[in-house]
Scaffold this motif. Structure first.
Motif, PDB file in Angstrom:
ATOM      1  N   ASN A 197       0.826  -1.212   0.000  1.00 55.31           N
ATOM      2  CA  ASN A 197       0.000   0.000   0.000  1.00 55.31           C
ATOM      3  C   ASN A 197       0.862   1.264   0.000  1.00 55.31           C
ATOM      4  OD1 ASN A 197      -2.363  -1.476  -0.014  1.00 55.31           O
ATOM      5  ND2 ASN A 197      -2.563  -1.457   2.211  1.00 55.31           N
ATOM      6  N   ALA A 198       1.960   1.244   0.754  1.00 57.25           N
ATOM      7  CA  ALA A 198       2.842   2.406   0.809  1.00 57.25           C
ATOM      8  C   ALA A 198       3.498   2.652  -0.550  1.00 57.25           C
ATOM      9  CB  ALA A 198       3.904   2.211   1.889  1.00 57.25           C
ATOM     10  N   LYS A 199       3.904   1.586  -1.221  1.00 58.44           N
ATOM     11  CA  LYS A 199       4.509   1.745  -2.549  1.00 58.44           C
ATOM     12  C   LYS A 199       3.497   2.305  -3.548  1.00 58.44           C
ATOM     13  CE  LYS A 199       8.291  -1.529  -2.264  1.00 58.44           C
ATOM     14  NZ  LYS A 199       8.928  -2.716  -2.856  1.00 58.44           N
ATOM     15  N   PHE A 200       2.254   1.845  -3.454  1.00 56.75           N
ATOM     16  CA  PHE A 200       1.201   2.369  -4.319  1.00 56.75           C
ATOM     17  C   PHE A 200       0.987   3.859  -4.041  1.00 56.75           C
ATOM     18  CE2 PHE A 200      -3.291   3.338  -5.094  1.00 56.75           C
ATOM     19  CZ  PHE A 200      -3.391   3.002  -6.425  1.00 56.75           C
ATOM     20  N   ARG A 201       0.939   4.230  -2.764  1.00 55.61           N
ATOM     21  CA  ARG A 201       0.744   5.626  -2.371  1.00 55.61           C
ATOM     22  C   ARG A 201       1.895   6.491  -2.879  1.00 55.61           C
ATOM     23  NH1 ARG A 201      -2.140   9.836  -1.848  1.00 55.61           N
ATOM     24  NH2 ARG A 201      -1.578  11.224  -0.179  1.00 55.61           N
ATOM     25  N   LEU A 202       3.128   5.981  -2.754  1.00 55.35           N
ATOM     26  CA  LEU A 202       4.290   6.728  -3.222  1.00 55.35           C
ATOM     27  C   LEU A 202       4.228   6.941  -4.732  1.00 55.35           C
ATOM     28  CD1 LEU A 202       7.010   8.055  -2.653  1.00 55.35           C
ATOM     29  CD2 LEU A 202       8.055   5.794  -2.915  1.00 55.35           C
ATOM     30  N   GLU A 203       3.826   5.919  -5.454  1.00 48.70           N
ATOM     31  CA  GLU A 203       3.705   6.043  -6.907  1.00 48.70           C
ATOM     32  C   GLU A 203       2.717   7.142  -7.278  1.00 48.70           C
ATOM     33  OE1 GLU A 203       2.150   3.320 -10.629  1.00 48.70           O
ATOM     34  OE2 GLU A 203       2.935   2.317  -8.858  1.00 48.70           O
ATOM     35  N   ARG A 204       1.576   7.179  -6.608  1.00 44.42           N
ATOM     36  CA  ARG A 204       0.571   8.212  -6.880  1.00 44.42           C
ATOM     37  C   ARG A 204       1.089   9.606  -6.513  1.00 44.42           C
ATOM     38  NH1 ARG A 204      -0.611   5.225  -9.909  1.00 44.42           N
ATOM     39  NH2 ARG A 204      -2.250   3.692  -9.810  1.00 44.42           N
ATOM     40  N   LEU A 205       1.793   9.706  -5.381  1.00 44.01           N
ATOM     41  CA  LEU A 205       2.351  10.998  -4.984  1.00 44.01           C
ATOM     42  C   LEU A 205       3.369  11.488  -6.005  1.00 44.01           C
ATOM     43  CD1 LEU A 205       2.817  10.518  -1.146  1.00 44.01           C
ATOM     44  CD2 LEU A 205       1.442  12.276  -2.246  1.00 44.01           C
ATOM     45  N   GLU A 206       4.225  10.591  -6.485  1.00 46.49           N
ATOM     46  CA  GLU A 206       5.231  10.986  -7.467  1.00 46.49           C
ATOM     47  C   GLU A 206       4.583  11.431  -8.768  1.00 46.49           C
ATOM     48  OE1 GLU A 206       7.761   7.541  -7.469  1.00 46.49           O
ATOM     49  OE2 GLU A 206       9.043   8.394  -5.907  1.00 46.49           O
ATOM     50  N   GLU A 207       3.506  10.781  -9.174  1.00 43.91           N
ATOM     51  CA  GLU A 207       2.772  11.218 -10.370  1.00 43.91           C
ATOM     52  C   GLU A 207       2.190  12.609 -10.152  1.00 43.91           C
ATOM     53  OE1 GLU A 207      -0.189   8.291 -11.265  1.00 43.91           O
ATOM     54  OE2 GLU A 207       1.290   6.774 -11.822  1.00 43.91           O
ATOM     55  N   CYS A 208       1.639  12.840  -8.987  1.00 42.36           N
ATOM     56  CA  CYS A 208       1.035  14.137  -8.650  1.00 42.36           C
ATOM     57  C   CYS A 208       2.097  15.230  -8.650  1.00 42.36           C
ATOM     58  CB  CYS A 208       0.372  14.038  -7.277  1.00 42.36           C
ATOM     59  SG  CYS A 208      -0.388  15.558  -6.716  1.00 42.36           S
ATOM     60  N   ILE A 209       3.254  14.949  -8.051  1.00 41.25           N
ATOM     61  CA  ILE A 209       4.337  15.935  -7.997  1.00 41.25           C
ATOM     62  C   ILE A 209       4.853  16.239  -9.400  1.00 41.25           C
ATOM     63  CG2 ILE A 209       6.719  16.295  -7.218  1.00 41.25           C
ATOM     64  CD1 ILE A 209       5.888  14.632  -4.679  1.00 41.25           C
ATOM     65  N   ALA A 210       4.996  15.206 -10.218  1.00 39.35           N
ATOM     66  CA  ALA A 210       5.503  15.407 -11.571  1.00 39.35           C
ATOM     67  C   ALA A 210       4.544  16.242 -12.422  1.00 39.35           C
ATOM     68  CB  ALA A 210       5.745  14.052 -12.239  1.00 39.35           C
ATOM     69  N   ALA A 211       3.259  16.152 -12.138  1.00 41.53           N
ATOM     70  CA  ALA A 211       2.270  16.887 -12.919  1.00 41.53           C
ATOM     71  C   ALA A 211       2.178  18.360 -12.527  1.00 41.53           C
ATOM     72  CB  ALA A 211       0.900  16.233 -12.764  1.00 41.53           C
ATOM     73  N   MET A 212       2.734  18.714 -11.371  1.00 41.20           N
ATOM     74  CA  MET A 212       2.679  20.107 -10.925  1.00 41.20           C
ATOM     75  C   MET A 212       3.783  20.913 -11.596  1.00 41.20           C
ATOM     76  SD  MET A 212       2.041  19.792  -6.883  1.00 41.20           S
ATOM     77  CE  MET A 212       0.553  19.100  -6.225  1.00 41.20           C
ATOM     78  N   PRO A 213       3.452  22.146 -12.011  1.00 38.25           N
ATOM     79  CA  PRO A 213       4.474  23.000 -12.656  1.00 38.25           C
ATOM     80  C   PRO A 213       5.527  23.490 -11.677  1.00 38.25           C
ATOM     81  CG  PRO A 213       2.380  24.175 -12.490  1.00 38.25           C
ATOM     82  CD  PRO A 213       2.186  22.786 -11.951  1.00 38.25           C
TER      83      PRO A 213
END
Length: 66
Positions: A50-66
């Motif tokens: 679950n933590a790895k899944f959460r980290l993956e989503r956070l990294e996607e979110c961070i990458a999408a931010m300008p």
């Protein structure tokens, strides 16, 4: 009102915390010296996934931010 950089900083901080938790869980699973045996390893494995899944989503979110 706070800006995008504030939100991005929050996400990055959360990602650092999740990475630390992942490292802790991996250490716990690999050492094998944990009392409690199979059930606790099973729960740690679920939490790790679950933590790895959460980290993956956070990294996607961070990458999408300008």
């Amino acid at each position: 009102m706070r800006g995008r950089s504030w939100i991005k900083a929050l996400r990055q901080d959360e990602a650092r915390q999740v990475r630390a938790r992942i490292a802790e869980l991996e250490r716990r699973l690999t050492t094998g010296t944990q009392a409690g045996g199979r059930q606790q390893r099973h729960e740690a494995g679920h939490e790790l996934r679950n933590a790895k899944f959460r980290l993956e989503r956070l990294e996607e979110c961070i990458a999408a931010m300008p």
